[in-house]
Write an enzyme that holds these catalytic residues in place. Structure first.
Site, PDB file in Angstrom:
ATOM      1  N   GLN A 129       0.907  -1.037  -0.051  1.00 44.03           N
ATOM      2  CA  GLN A 129       0.138   0.037  -0.096  1.00 44.03           C
ATOM      3  C   GLN A 129       0.802   1.345  -0.042  1.00 44.03           C
ATOM      4  O   GLN A 129       1.789   1.134  -0.606  1.00 44.03           O
ATOM      5  CB  GLN A 129      -0.835   0.094   1.241  1.00 44.03           C
ATOM      6  CG  GLN A 129      -2.243  -0.344   0.613  1.00 44.03           C
ATOM      7  CD  GLN A 129      -3.076   0.652  -0.161  1.00 44.03           C
ATOM      8  OE1 GLN A 129      -2.320   1.885  -0.166  1.00 44.03           O
ATOM      9  NE2 GLN A 129      -4.202   0.153  -0.349  1.00 44.03           N
ATOM     10  N   GLN A 262     -15.079   5.406  -0.553  1.00 45.95           N
ATOM     11  CA  GLN A 262     -13.646   4.887  -0.269  1.00 45.95           C
ATOM     12  C   GLN A 262     -13.597   3.289  -0.218  1.00 45.95           C
ATOM     13  O   GLN A 262     -13.050   2.941   0.685  1.00 45.95           O
ATOM     14  CB  GLN A 262     -13.085   5.598   0.838  1.00 45.95           C
ATOM     15  CG  GLN A 262     -12.572   6.824   0.488  1.00 45.95           C
ATOM     16  CD  GLN A 262     -11.420   7.391   1.304  1.00 45.95           C
ATOM     17  OE1 GLN A 262     -10.495   6.768   1.475  1.00 45.95           O
ATOM     18  NE2 GLN A 262     -11.761   8.451   1.913  1.00 45.95           N
ATOM     19  N   ALA A 265     -11.886  -0.558  -3.569  1.00 46.20           N
ATOM     20  CA  ALA A 265     -12.216  -1.146  -4.961  1.00 46.20           C
ATOM     21  C   ALA A 265     -10.948  -1.280  -5.920  1.00 46.20           C
ATOM     22  O   ALA A 265     -10.888  -1.752  -6.843  1.00 46.20           O
ATOM     23  CB  ALA A 265     -13.030  -0.261  -5.784  1.00 46.20           C
ATOM     24  N   HIS A 266      -9.566  -0.732  -5.433  1.00 47.85           N
ATOM     25  CA  HIS A 266      -8.524  -0.929  -6.085  1.00 47.85           C
ATOM     26  C   HIS A 266      -8.100  -2.633  -6.155  1.00 47.85           C
ATOM     27  O   HIS A 266      -7.228  -2.764  -6.946  1.00 47.85           O
ATOM     28  CB  HIS A 266      -7.320   0.008  -5.493  1.00 47.85           C
ATOM     29  CG  HIS A 266      -7.190  -0.750  -4.169  1.00 47.85           C
ATOM     30  ND1 HIS A 266      -7.667  -0.108  -2.975  1.00 47.85           N
ATOM     31  CD2 HIS A 266      -6.189  -1.475  -3.448  1.00 47.85           C
ATOM     32  CE1 HIS A 266      -7.300  -0.801  -1.834  1.00 47.85           C
ATOM     33  NE2 HIS A 266      -6.295  -1.686  -2.325  1.00 47.85           N
ATOM     34  N   LEU A 273     -16.613  -6.708  -1.791  1.00 48.40           N
ATOM     35  CA  LEU A 273     -17.423  -7.853  -1.804  1.00 48.40           C
ATOM     36  C   LEU A 273     -18.431  -7.770  -2.918  1.00 48.40           C
ATOM     37  O   LEU A 273     -19.262  -6.615  -2.783  1.00 48.40           O
ATOM     38  CB  LEU A 273     -18.396  -7.620  -0.437  1.00 48.40           C
ATOM     39  CG  LEU A 273     -19.324  -8.423  -0.221  1.00 48.40           C
ATOM     40  CD1 LEU A 273     -18.827  -9.941   0.188  1.00 48.40           C
ATOM     41  CD2 LEU A 273     -20.180  -8.150   1.085  1.00 48.40           C
ATOM     42  N   CYS A 409      -0.964  17.119  10.074  1.00 51.64           N
ATOM     43  CA  CYS A 409      -1.141  18.597   9.730  1.00 51.64           C
ATOM     44  C   CYS A 409      -0.700  18.996   8.310  1.00 51.64           C
ATOM     45  O   CYS A 409       0.484  18.766   8.253  1.00 51.64           O
ATOM     46  CB  CYS A 409      -0.313  19.502  10.972  1.00 51.64           C
ATOM     47  SG  CYS A 409      -0.427  21.014  11.121  1.00 51.64           S
ATOM     48  N   GLY A 491      -2.983   2.772  -3.166  1.00 52.55           N
ATOM     49  CA  GLY A 491      -4.148   3.419  -3.372  1.00 52.55           C
ATOM     50  C   GLY A 491      -5.275   3.037  -4.410  1.00 52.55           C
ATOM     51  O   GLY A 491      -6.421   2.697  -4.156  1.00 52.55           O
TER      52      GLY A 491
END
Length: 553
Positions: A129, A262, A265-266, A273, A409, A491
């Site tokens: 990832q 979000q 799906a990648h 599912l 931040c 991502g």
């Protein structure tokens, strides 16, 4: 190769005592362990941190060898990690990175999920990832501010800057998506988040990222309506499948005020599912027939995206939040899948042009007071940034720490190195109880090439040029970051991105100060450079203002 071990419960050490030979090797060890803390990782017994199968180490044998090696690593040696496995220790020098990591990288012709899974099954590769395999994941807080900034900008563009009485529809409450409900509420909107796994809803409720849980669409909408009557936004988790619920919302004529997604799906095998499937069926088929899972999942994604397109056509502001679901749907025949934009070109790119992105730091002491002291120092050093002050106040009030205390931040070129130097001084003076680790997401202005996400619709058409993250990694290595990572597929999945990360330790020494000044200037500087080179006036102006030496600009 052992990947599942239910007996392993990993937590990092805290406090000033170390078991490695220096803080520069203790820090990556603690952060590796923090990635697998049960309050941080999605499936720690399987070494999975977030994002489908994003792992911190390839297997438990590799994890143990990494820890053992970090404990003995000398101050002039560098450990090399190949897709989650320690493969070499070489003598370098004191200012070189102590760890260099390359995760999930494949030659382009073979850069697809099918080939990756073949290698993965043989124990030859790991999916890193972004911050999973680079040991700088801090739980859902890591994406909260970026999500908050996106939702605030959506409110500015579509609703005059006021999201009160509005609600966001989304899906996915994993490690990244789990930030959405809290970010929406902080931005002033209610949120209805669909999630197919009960454990993820429970985790977001437990950690304060989600307010309520509903059993049906009607119950969820009633909760949101009641919250609007009280002028108090609420986040609601709805157990179900987005590919089933979104079409139902369309059929019923329900119109959210904002729409995104979000889900993971990648990764069509491990991340999504299929509609009509039970979790048990999904888990079993992932092992026995992954190609059937991928086929069914992609078909469901097409249904999901068609529903998003219907809502978009009805006037609902809609954005892809970077999980590549539009591409998956397009591959399944949804030709207009890209009719709604990605969040970076629509809402975030002006920040990237100034090198502003997800700067984060972690208190290795384990003491929340160290973070609160750094919060105060940030306000002191950036007195005129009222938006940032408001963010820090909200973060302290609303965000629960997961694992080691940390803060996210968004700051940019010219400010990051000042904060790093200030934190180093606080360690040196004893104001902080232990060193601070400073890093960022790979989702940053100069560290990623991802044509369907961070570099979508670049002005000069350079969306797919991946020289930039390679240069970023090389420069951070030369500048003296404590560990540097270069990944593929984060991502958006295999074949769709390359990206780099860096982490640097503020241990209070003069040597650290020199490294901090170099790294925390150069790293965001590459983001300004990349966007200036693409022709963005904001970036060109920033480069001139900051005195960057860009020979071609």
């Amino acid at each position: 190769m052992t990947r599942l071990d239910n007996s392993r419960v990993i937590r990092p050490a805290t406090g000033p005592e170390i078991s490695a030979k220096s803080w520069l090797t203790e820090a990556p060890m603690r952060m590796l362990m923090n990635n697998l803390h049960p309050d941080v990782a999605e499936a720690p017994h399987e070494l999975v941190v977030y994002g489908g199968i994003g792992r911190a180490a390839r297997d438990w044998e590799s994890y143990d060898r990494i820890v053992e090696t970090l404990r003995r690593l000398e101050g002039d040696e560098t450990l090399l990690i190949q897709s989650g496995k320690p493969v070499g220790v070489f003598r370098t020098h004191a200012d070189a990175p102590r760890v260099l990591l390359a995760n999930s990288n494949l030659v382009p012709q073979w850069a697809n999920w099918e080939h990756f899974h073949e290698l993965d099954k043989k124990g030859l590769m790991m999916y890193g990832q972004m911050t999973a395999g680079s040991w700088i994941y801090i739980g859902s807080q890591g994406i909260v501010q970026g999500t908050y900034e996106t939702f605030v900008e959506m409110g500015r563009q579509h609703y005059g800057g006021d999201l009160s009485g509005r609600w966001l529809l989304t899906a996915g409450l994993g490690g990244m998506g789990g930030a959405q409900p809290l970010a929406a509420v902080m931005a002033g909107a209610s949120c209805l988040a669909i999630e197919c796994q009960p454990s993820r809803i429970e985790m977001r409720l437990r950690t304060g990222y989600l307010d309520r849980q509903a059993a049906s669409i009607d119950e969820a909408l009633a909760m949101i309506e009641a919250s609007h009557a009280e002028d108090k936004p609420v986040s609601v988790g709805l157990l179900g499948n987005a590919a089933e619920i979104l079409p139902e919302i369309v059929r019923r004529g329900i119109r959210p005020d904002l729409l995104t997604d979000q889900t993971s799906a990648h990764d069509p095998v491990n991340g999504y599912l299929p509609a009509g499937w039970s979790l048990d069926q999904w888990f079993a088929k992932r092992e026995s027939d992954p190609s059937a899972v991928a086929k069914a999942a992609k078909a469901s994604m097409a249904v999901h995206v068609r529903a998003m397109l219907d809502l978009h056509a009805a006037g609902v502001p809609t954005t892809d939040y970077g999980n590549n679901i539009r591409q998956m749907a397009k591959d399944e025949g949804v030709e207009n899948a890209f009719d709604f934009p990605g969040f970076v070109p629509a809402y975030v790119r002006p920040l990237f042009c100034r090198g502003i992105g997800p700067f984060r730091w972690v208190a290795l002491s384990g003491d929340p007071e160290d973070i609160y002291r750094t919060d105060a120092r940030v306000k002191q050093l950036l007195p005129d940034n009222t938006h940032l002050h408001n963010w820090l106040d909200m973060a302290r009030e609303r965000i629960q720490f997961q694992g080691l205390p940390a803060r996210i931040c968004w700051v940019g070129l010219g400010d990051r190195h000042r904060l790093g130097l200030a934190f180093n001084e606080m360690v040196a003076s004893g104001e902080l109880k232990a060193p601070i680790v400073i890093g960022r997401d790979h989702l940053d202005s100069g560290s990623v090439a991802s044509p369907n996400r961070e570099t979508e619709a670049m002005r000069d058409g350079s969306d797919a040029v991946s020289d930039w993250p390679l240069l970023n990694a090389l420069l951070n290595t030369a500048s003296g970051a404590t560990w540097v990572s270069l990944h593929h597929g984060g991502g958006v999945g295999m074949g769709y991105s390359q990206h780099s990360g860096m982490v640097i330790v503020a241990d209070g020494t003069p040597e650290a100060a020199k490294r901090l000044e170099r790294v925390l200037w150069n790293d965001p500087g590459t983001g300004v450079m990349r966007h200036a080179d693409a022709g963005y006036d904001i970036a060109i102006d920033c480069a001139r203002e900051k005195g960057l030496d860009l020979p071609s600009i």
